[in-house]
Design a protein around this motif. Structure first.
Motif, short mmCIF file in Angstrom:
data_model
loop_
_atom_site.label_atom_id
_atom_site.label_comp_id
_atom_site.label_asym_id
_atom_site.label_seq_id
_atom_site.Cartn_x
_atom_site.Cartn_y
_atom_site.Cartn_z
N THR A 1 0.82 -1.21 0.00
CA THR A 1 0.00 0.00 0.00
C THR A 1 0.86 1.26 0.00
O THR A 1 0.61 2.21 -0.74
N LEU A 2 1.90 1.26 0.85
CA LEU A 2 2.76 2.44 0.90
C LEU A 2 3.64 2.57 -0.32
O LEU A 2 3.97 3.69 -0.73
N LEU A 3 4.04 1.46 -0.90
CA LEU A 3 4.90 1.53 -2.07
C LEU A 3 4.17 2.10 -3.27
O LEU A 3 4.81 2.54 -4.25
N LEU A 4 2.84 2.13 -3.23
CA LEU A 4 2.10 2.74 -4.32
C LEU A 4 2.37 4.24 -4.40
O LEU A 4 2.27 4.85 -5.46
N PHE A 5 2.72 4.85 -3.24
CA PHE A 5 3.01 6.27 -3.22
C PHE A 5 4.45 6.58 -3.57
O PHE A 5 4.81 7.73 -3.73
N THR A 6 5.29 5.59 -3.68
CA THR A 6 6.71 5.83 -3.97
C THR A 6 6.94 6.47 -5.32
O THR A 6 7.72 7.41 -5.44
N PRO A 7 6.31 6.03 -6.43
CA PRO A 7 6.54 6.71 -7.71
C PRO A 7 6.18 8.17 -7.67
O PRO A 7 6.85 9.00 -8.28
N SER A 8 5.08 8.50 -6.96
CA SER A 8 4.70 9.90 -6.90
C SER A 8 5.73 10.72 -6.14
O SER A 8 6.01 11.87 -6.47
N LEU A 9 6.31 10.14 -5.07
CA LEU A 9 7.35 10.85 -4.34
C LEU A 9 8.60 11.03 -5.18
O LEU A 9 9.25 12.07 -5.15
N ALA A 10 8.95 10.01 -5.95
CA ALA A 10 10.14 10.11 -6.79
C ALA A 10 9.94 11.09 -7.93
O ALA A 10 10.87 11.77 -8.36
N ALA A 11 8.70 11.16 -8.43
CA ALA A 11 8.44 12.05 -9.56
C ALA A 11 8.26 13.49 -9.12
O ALA A 11 8.32 14.41 -9.92
N ASP A 12 8.00 13.68 -7.81
CA ASP A 12 7.79 15.02 -7.31
C ASP A 12 9.14 15.71 -7.16
O ASP A 12 9.67 15.88 -6.07
N THR B 1 17.29 17.77 -12.06
CA THR B 1 16.54 18.08 -10.85
C THR B 1 15.71 16.90 -10.38
O THR B 1 15.15 16.95 -9.29
N GLY B 2 15.57 15.84 -11.18
CA GLY B 2 14.74 14.70 -10.78
C GLY B 2 15.50 13.70 -9.93
O GLY B 2 16.72 13.74 -9.81
N LEU B 3 14.75 12.77 -9.32
CA LEU B 3 15.37 11.72 -8.52
C LEU B 3 15.91 10.62 -9.43
O LEU B 3 15.21 10.15 -10.31
N GLY B 4 17.14 10.22 -9.19
CA GLY B 4 17.72 9.12 -9.94
C GLY B 4 17.41 7.79 -9.29
O GLY B 4 16.54 7.66 -8.42
N ALA B 5 18.16 6.75 -9.72
CA ALA B 5 17.93 5.42 -9.17
C ALA B 5 18.25 5.38 -7.69
O ALA B 5 17.55 4.75 -6.89
N GLY B 6 19.31 6.08 -7.29
CA GLY B 6 19.66 6.12 -5.87
C GLY B 6 18.60 6.81 -5.03
O GLY B 6 18.31 6.39 -3.90
N GLY B 7 17.99 7.87 -5.57
CA GLY B 7 16.94 8.57 -4.84
C GLY B 7 15.71 7.71 -4.64
O GLY B 7 15.10 7.70 -3.57
N VAL B 8 15.33 6.98 -5.71
CA VAL B 8 14.17 6.09 -5.60
C VAL B 8 14.43 4.99 -4.58
O VAL B 8 13.57 4.65 -3.75
N PHE B 9 15.63 4.40 -4.61
CA PHE B 9 15.97 3.37 -3.64
C PHE B 9 15.96 3.92 -2.22
O PHE B 9 15.51 3.25 -1.28
N GLY B 10 16.43 5.16 -2.04
CA GLY B 10 16.42 5.76 -0.72
C GLY B 10 15.01 5.98 -0.20
O GLY B 10 14.73 5.75 0.99
#
Length: 351
Positions: free
Chosen positions: A9-20, A241-250
Protein backbone atom coordinates in the motif's frame (compact mmCIF):
# COMPACT_ATOMS: atom_id res chain seq x y z
CA UNK A 1 0.14 -6.95 12.30
CA UNK A 2 1.21 -8.16 8.86
CA UNK A 3 4.14 -6.11 7.57
CA UNK A 4 3.80 -7.54 4.07
CA UNK A 5 0.22 -6.32 3.85
CA UNK A 6 1.21 -2.71 4.63
CA UNK A 7 4.24 -2.42 2.36
CA UNK A 8 2.42 -2.74 -1.00
CA UNK A 9 0.00 0.00 0.00
CA UNK A 10 2.76 2.44 0.90
CA UNK A 11 4.90 1.53 -2.07
CA UNK A 12 2.10 2.74 -4.32
CA UNK A 13 3.01 6.27 -3.22
CA UNK A 14 6.71 5.83 -3.97
CA UNK A 15 6.54 6.71 -7.71
CA UNK A 16 4.70 9.90 -6.90
CA UNK A 17 7.35 10.85 -4.34
CA UNK A 18 10.14 10.11 -6.79
CA UNK A 19 8.44 12.05 -9.56
CA UNK A 20 7.79 15.02 -7.31
CA UNK A 21 11.03 16.72 -8.28
CA UNK A 22 12.00 20.34 -8.13
CA UNK A 23 11.00 22.60 -11.04
CA UNK A 24 13.34 22.63 -14.00
CA UNK A 25 16.11 25.17 -14.01
CA UNK A 26 15.52 28.39 -15.97
CA UNK A 27 16.09 28.13 -19.72
CA UNK A 28 15.87 24.32 -19.69
CA UNK A 29 13.32 21.80 -20.89
CA UNK A 30 12.97 18.03 -20.85
CA UNK A 31 11.29 16.24 -23.74
CA UNK A 32 9.86 12.91 -22.63
CA UNK A 33 9.26 11.64 -26.18
CA UNK A 34 12.96 11.53 -26.99
CA UNK A 35 14.34 11.41 -23.42
CA UNK A 36 16.36 14.53 -24.21
CA UNK A 37 17.30 17.39 -21.90
CA UNK A 38 17.88 20.87 -23.34
CA UNK A 39 19.77 23.72 -21.69
CA UNK A 40 20.09 27.03 -23.56
CA UNK A 41 21.82 28.91 -20.75
CA UNK A 42 25.33 28.48 -22.30
CA UNK A 43 24.43 31.02 -25.00
CA UNK A 44 22.89 33.52 -22.58
CA UNK A 45 25.22 36.52 -22.45
CA UNK A 46 25.84 37.73 -18.91
CA UNK A 47 27.31 41.12 -18.01
CA UNK A 48 30.89 41.01 -16.78
CA UNK A 49 31.54 41.74 -13.14
CA UNK A 50 33.24 45.08 -12.59
CA UNK A 51 36.47 43.58 -11.27
CA UNK A 52 36.53 40.71 -13.76
CA UNK A 53 38.80 40.98 -16.74
CA UNK A 54 37.29 39.98 -20.07
CA UNK A 55 38.89 37.00 -21.78
CA UNK A 56 39.10 36.56 -25.51
CA UNK A 57 36.13 34.13 -25.48
CA UNK A 58 33.87 36.33 -23.33
CA UNK A 59 31.15 38.26 -25.14
CA UNK A 60 30.94 41.92 -24.26
CA UNK A 61 27.70 42.54 -26.17
CA UNK A 62 24.43 40.78 -26.88
CA UNK A 63 23.63 38.84 -30.04
CA UNK A 64 22.89 40.80 -33.21
CA UNK A 65 20.82 40.03 -36.29
CA UNK A 66 20.81 42.03 -39.53
CA UNK A 67 17.39 43.33 -40.52
CA UNK A 68 18.15 43.63 -44.26
CA UNK A 69 15.11 45.35 -45.84
CA UNK A 70 13.80 46.38 -42.42
CA UNK A 71 16.18 49.31 -42.37
CA UNK A 72 17.58 48.47 -38.94
CA UNK A 73 19.36 45.72 -37.07
CA UNK A 74 18.17 43.80 -34.02
CA UNK A 75 19.81 43.08 -30.68
CA UNK A 76 18.68 40.22 -28.48
CA UNK A 77 19.73 37.82 -25.75
CA UNK A 78 18.65 34.35 -24.69
CA UNK A 79 16.82 33.86 -21.40
CA UNK A 80 18.34 37.07 -20.05
CA UNK A 81 18.06 40.82 -20.61
CA UNK A 82 20.38 42.43 -23.10
CA UNK A 83 23.61 43.63 -21.52
CA UNK A 84 23.57 46.93 -23.43
CA UNK A 85 22.67 49.98 -21.39
CA UNK A 86 19.17 51.25 -22.25
CA UNK A 87 17.96 54.45 -20.62
CA UNK A 88 14.41 54.35 -21.97
CA UNK A 89 12.29 52.58 -24.56
CA UNK A 90 9.13 53.66 -26.32
CA UNK A 91 6.02 52.59 -24.42
CA UNK A 92 7.98 50.77 -21.68
CA UNK A 93 7.87 51.75 -18.05
CA UNK A 94 11.16 52.82 -16.57
CA UNK A 95 11.12 49.96 -14.07
CA UNK A 96 10.78 47.41 -16.90
CA UNK A 97 13.48 48.75 -19.20
CA UNK A 98 16.09 46.59 -17.47
CA UNK A 99 14.14 43.45 -18.47
CA UNK A 100 14.24 44.03 -22.22
CA UNK A 101 15.59 40.95 -24.02
CA UNK A 102 15.22 42.14 -27.63
CA UNK A 103 15.09 45.59 -29.21
CA UNK A 104 15.90 47.69 -32.25
CA UNK A 105 16.67 51.36 -32.73
CA UNK A 106 14.74 53.55 -35.15
CA UNK A 107 15.17 57.31 -35.49
CA UNK A 108 17.28 57.40 -32.32
CA UNK A 109 14.49 55.76 -30.35
CA UNK A 110 14.70 52.32 -28.76
CA UNK A 111 11.79 49.96 -29.40
CA UNK A 112 11.43 46.87 -27.28
CA UNK A 113 10.26 43.71 -28.99
CA UNK A 114 9.98 41.59 -25.85
CA UNK A 115 10.65 41.25 -22.14
CA UNK A 116 12.87 38.52 -20.71
CA UNK A 117 11.51 34.97 -20.52
CA UNK A 118 13.21 31.72 -19.49
CA UNK A 119 10.46 29.31 -20.57
CA UNK A 120 11.32 27.07 -23.50
CA UNK A 121 8.49 25.51 -25.50
CA UNK A 122 8.34 22.62 -27.96
CA UNK A 123 5.91 23.06 -30.83
CA UNK A 124 6.11 19.73 -32.55
CA UNK A 125 9.81 19.19 -33.09
CA UNK A 126 10.67 22.89 -33.02
CA UNK A 127 12.23 24.30 -29.89
CA UNK A 128 11.26 27.94 -29.43
CA UNK A 129 11.61 30.86 -27.06
CA UNK A 130 9.01 33.64 -26.94
CA UNK A 131 9.35 37.21 -25.69
CA UNK A 132 6.26 39.39 -25.14
CA UNK A 133 5.21 42.79 -23.74
CA UNK A 134 7.39 44.94 -25.95
CA UNK A 135 6.63 48.42 -27.22
CA UNK A 136 3.09 49.11 -28.49
CA UNK A 137 2.45 47.59 -31.90
CA UNK A 138 1.10 50.74 -33.52
CA UNK A 139 4.13 52.77 -32.43
CA UNK A 140 6.33 54.20 -35.21
CA UNK A 141 8.60 51.51 -36.50
CA UNK A 142 10.67 50.39 -39.43
CA UNK A 143 7.45 49.85 -41.37
CA UNK A 144 7.49 53.56 -42.24
CA UNK A 145 10.97 53.35 -43.71
CA UNK A 146 10.05 50.28 -45.76
CA UNK A 147 7.19 52.24 -47.28
CA UNK A 148 9.56 55.02 -48.21
CA UNK A 149 12.09 52.63 -49.71
CA UNK A 150 9.49 50.86 -51.88
CA UNK A 151 7.40 53.93 -52.69
CA UNK A 152 6.98 55.68 -56.04
CA UNK A 153 10.34 56.97 -57.25
CA UNK A 154 8.59 59.48 -59.56
CA UNK A 155 7.34 61.56 -56.65
CA UNK A 156 9.08 64.87 -56.43
CA UNK A 157 11.34 65.86 -53.57
CA UNK A 158 8.82 68.35 -52.27
CA UNK A 159 6.14 65.68 -51.74
CA UNK A 160 8.61 63.39 -50.03
CA UNK A 161 9.72 66.19 -47.71
CA UNK A 162 6.13 66.99 -46.81
CA UNK A 163 5.46 63.32 -46.21
CA UNK A 164 8.51 63.03 -43.99
CA UNK A 165 7.38 66.06 -42.00
CA UNK A 166 3.91 64.63 -41.60
CA UNK A 167 5.30 61.27 -40.58
CA UNK A 168 7.60 62.93 -38.07
CA UNK A 169 4.72 64.87 -36.54
CA UNK A 170 2.64 61.72 -36.46
CA UNK A 171 5.51 59.79 -34.90
CA UNK A 172 5.87 62.39 -32.17
CA UNK A 173 2.15 62.32 -31.44
CA UNK A 174 2.05 58.51 -31.41
CA UNK A 175 5.15 58.30 -29.27
CA UNK A 176 3.67 60.72 -26.75
CA UNK A 177 0.33 58.92 -26.67
CA UNK A 178 2.00 55.51 -26.12
CA UNK A 179 4.11 56.88 -23.32
CA UNK A 180 0.94 58.15 -21.68
CA UNK A 181 -0.77 54.78 -22.16
CA UNK A 182 2.16 52.84 -20.79
CA UNK A 183 2.16 54.90 -17.61
CA UNK A 184 -1.42 53.87 -16.81
CA UNK A 185 -2.20 50.82 -14.75
CA UNK A 186 -3.71 47.88 -16.63
CA UNK A 187 -2.20 48.63 -20.05
CA UNK A 188 -4.23 46.64 -22.63
CA UNK A 189 -2.65 47.83 -25.91
CA UNK A 190 -1.20 45.27 -28.29
CA UNK A 191 2.53 45.03 -27.86
CA UNK A 192 5.44 43.79 -29.89
CA UNK A 193 6.72 40.25 -29.36
CA UNK A 194 9.57 38.04 -30.52
CA UNK A 195 9.58 34.38 -31.48
CA UNK A 196 12.96 32.64 -31.66
CA UNK A 197 13.27 29.20 -33.24
CA UNK A 198 16.24 27.28 -31.86
CA UNK A 199 17.91 24.83 -34.22
CA UNK A 200 20.63 22.30 -33.54
CA UNK A 201 24.04 22.94 -35.10
CA UNK A 202 26.69 20.53 -33.76
CA UNK A 203 29.42 22.25 -35.78
CA UNK A 204 29.30 25.44 -33.74
CA UNK A 205 31.48 25.63 -30.61
CA UNK A 206 29.86 25.48 -27.22
CA UNK A 207 28.47 28.82 -26.11
CA UNK A 208 28.26 30.15 -29.67
CA UNK A 209 25.17 30.88 -31.74
CA UNK A 210 24.30 32.16 -35.19
CA UNK A 211 21.22 34.39 -35.07
CA UNK A 212 19.37 35.44 -38.22
CA UNK A 213 16.25 37.52 -38.78
CA UNK A 214 13.48 35.64 -40.61
CA UNK A 215 10.70 38.19 -40.91
CA UNK A 216 7.92 40.04 -39.19
CA UNK A 217 4.14 40.22 -39.27
CA UNK A 218 2.55 42.78 -41.62
CA UNK A 219 1.58 45.02 -38.71
CA UNK A 220 5.15 44.95 -37.34
CA UNK A 221 3.90 43.39 -34.12
CA UNK A 222 5.72 40.03 -34.14
CA UNK A 223 9.32 39.40 -35.16
CA UNK A 224 10.70 36.01 -36.07
CA UNK A 225 14.30 34.87 -35.60
CA UNK A 226 16.21 31.64 -36.07
CA UNK A 227 19.16 30.73 -33.87
CA UNK A 228 21.52 27.86 -34.62
CA UNK A 229 23.51 26.56 -31.67
CA UNK A 230 24.91 23.38 -30.19
CA UNK A 231 22.86 24.01 -27.05
CA UNK A 232 19.70 23.22 -29.02
CA UNK A 233 20.94 19.69 -29.79
CA UNK A 234 20.03 18.49 -26.33
CA UNK A 235 21.52 15.66 -24.33
CA UNK A 236 20.20 12.20 -23.59
CA UNK A 237 19.23 11.62 -20.00
CA UNK A 238 16.94 12.65 -17.21
CA UNK A 239 16.83 16.28 -16.08
CA UNK A 240 19.28 16.91 -13.23
CA UNK A 241 16.54 18.08 -10.85
CA UNK A 242 14.74 14.70 -10.78
CA UNK A 243 15.37 11.72 -8.52
CA UNK A 244 17.72 9.12 -9.94
CA UNK A 245 17.93 5.42 -9.17
CA UNK A 246 19.66 6.12 -5.87
CA UNK A 247 16.94 8.57 -4.84
CA UNK A 248 14.17 6.09 -5.60
CA UNK A 249 15.97 3.37 -3.64
CA UNK A 250 16.42 5.76 -0.72
CA UNK A 251 12.70 6.58 -0.68
CA UNK A 252 11.81 2.87 -0.66
CA UNK A 253 14.30 2.19 2.13
CA UNK A 254 12.92 5.02 4.29
CA UNK A 255 9.36 3.77 3.81
CA UNK A 256 10.39 0.22 4.70
CA UNK A 257 12.15 1.31 7.90
CA UNK A 258 9.22 3.52 8.91
CA UNK A 259 6.74 0.68 8.43
CA UNK A 260 8.97 -1.78 10.30
CA UNK A 261 9.52 0.54 13.26
CA UNK A 262 6.05 2.04 13.65
CA UNK A 263 4.21 -1.16 12.83
CA UNK A 264 6.38 -3.19 15.21
CA UNK A 265 5.90 -0.72 18.07
CA UNK A 266 2.13 -0.73 17.58
CA UNK A 267 2.04 -4.53 17.56
CA UNK A 268 4.25 -4.95 20.65
CA UNK A 269 2.31 -2.33 22.61
CA UNK A 270 -1.25 -3.35 21.76
CA UNK A 271 -0.99 -7.11 21.27
CA UNK A 272 1.99 -8.14 23.42
CA UNK A 273 1.42 -5.38 26.02
CA UNK A 274 5.09 -4.48 26.14
CA UNK A 275 6.37 -1.23 27.61
CA UNK A 276 9.61 0.71 27.51
CA UNK A 277 12.38 -0.47 25.20
CA UNK A 278 10.67 -3.82 24.82
CA UNK A 279 8.12 -2.15 22.55
CA UNK A 280 10.73 -2.14 19.79
CA UNK A 281 10.22 -4.92 17.26
CA UNK A 282 12.58 -7.89 17.80
CA UNK A 283 13.91 -6.32 20.98
CA UNK A 284 15.83 -9.46 22.06
CA UNK A 285 17.62 -9.68 18.73
CA UNK A 286 18.63 -6.02 18.74
CA UNK A 287 19.70 -6.23 22.41
CA UNK A 288 21.94 -9.23 21.72
CA UNK A 289 23.44 -7.48 18.70
CA UNK A 290 24.13 -4.42 20.85
CA UNK A 291 25.75 -6.61 23.51
CA UNK A 292 27.95 -8.29 20.92
CA UNK A 293 29.01 -4.93 19.50
CA UNK A 294 29.79 -3.71 23.01
CA UNK A 295 32.02 -6.72 23.67
CA UNK A 296 33.80 -6.21 20.38
CA UNK A 297 34.51 -2.60 21.26
CA UNK A 298 35.88 -3.59 24.68
CA UNK A 299 38.13 -6.27 23.16
CA UNK A 300 39.48 -3.91 20.52
CA UNK A 301 40.08 -1.19 23.09
CA UNK A 302 42.00 -3.49 25.43
CA UNK A 303 44.04 -4.89 22.54
CA UNK A 304 45.02 -1.43 21.40
CA UNK A 305 45.93 -0.48 25.00
CA UNK A 306 48.41 -3.33 25.15
CA UNK A 307 50.15 -2.10 22.04
CA UNK A 308 50.72 1.32 23.54
CA UNK A 309 54.17 1.87 25.17
CA UNK A 310 54.07 1.77 28.97
CA UNK A 311 55.80 4.33 31.17
CA UNK A 312 58.33 2.63 33.48
CA UNK A 313 59.52 4.15 36.82
CA UNK A 314 63.03 4.37 38.21
CA UNK A 315 64.57 1.08 39.46
CA UNK A 316 66.97 0.84 42.42
CA UNK A 317 70.46 -0.08 41.42
CA UNK A 318 71.75 -3.31 42.94
CA UNK A 319 73.89 -2.88 46.05
CA UNK A 320 73.08 0.80 46.39
CA UNK A 321 71.33 2.64 49.16
CA UNK A 322 69.85 0.85 52.08
CA UNK A 323 69.75 -2.49 50.33
CA UNK A 324 73.54 -2.81 50.42
CA UNK A 325 73.74 -2.19 54.14
CA UNK A 326 71.10 -4.28 55.66
CA UNK A 327 69.97 -6.49 52.86
CA UNK A 328 72.65 -9.19 53.14
CA UNK A 329 72.45 -12.14 50.81
CA UNK A 330 72.82 -11.37 47.17
CA UNK A 331 72.99 -7.63 47.73
CA UNK A 332 75.87 -7.88 50.27
CA UNK A 333 77.85 -10.29 48.06
CA UNK A 334 77.77 -7.91 45.15
CA UNK A 335 79.05 -5.11 47.41
CA UNK A 336 82.00 -7.22 48.66
CA UNK A 337 82.98 -8.14 45.10
CA UNK A 338 82.96 -4.51 44.10
CA UNK A 339 85.16 -3.55 47.10
CA UNK A 340 87.71 -6.26 46.34
CA UNK A 341 87.86 -5.14 42.70
CA UNK A 342 88.48 -1.53 43.76
CA UNK A 343 91.25 -2.57 46.19
CA UNK A 344 92.94 -4.64 43.49
CA UNK A 345 92.92 -1.71 41.10
CA UNK A 346 94.40 0.57 43.76
CA UNK A 347 97.31 -1.87 44.42
CA UNK A 348 98.07 -2.11 40.72
CA UNK A 349 98.06 1.66 40.44
CA UNK A 350 100.52 1.98 43.37
CA UNK A 351 102.91 -0.55 41.79
Amino acid sequence: MQLTSILPTLLLFTPSLAADSKPLLPCTIYRTETNAYYDISPIAVQPLVDHKKAHKDDRTESWHARGYDMGTNFTLNFCAPVIESIDEAVGIRESLVKNISAFYTWKEEVYSIGQVSTELVFRGRELSLNYTNGSPCNSPSTHDKRKLKHGNDDDDDHDEKDKDDDDKDKDDDDRKSHKDKSSKHGDDVRRKSTLISLACDPNLPSGKAHVSFVGSSPDQCTYFFRAKTMAACGGVGEPPTGLGAGGVFGVILIIFLAVYLLGGIAYQRTVMHQRGWRQLPNYNVWASIFSILKDIVIILTSSCARLLPRRHGYNQLPGSGRGSRGGGGGGGGRADDENRLIDQLDEEWDD
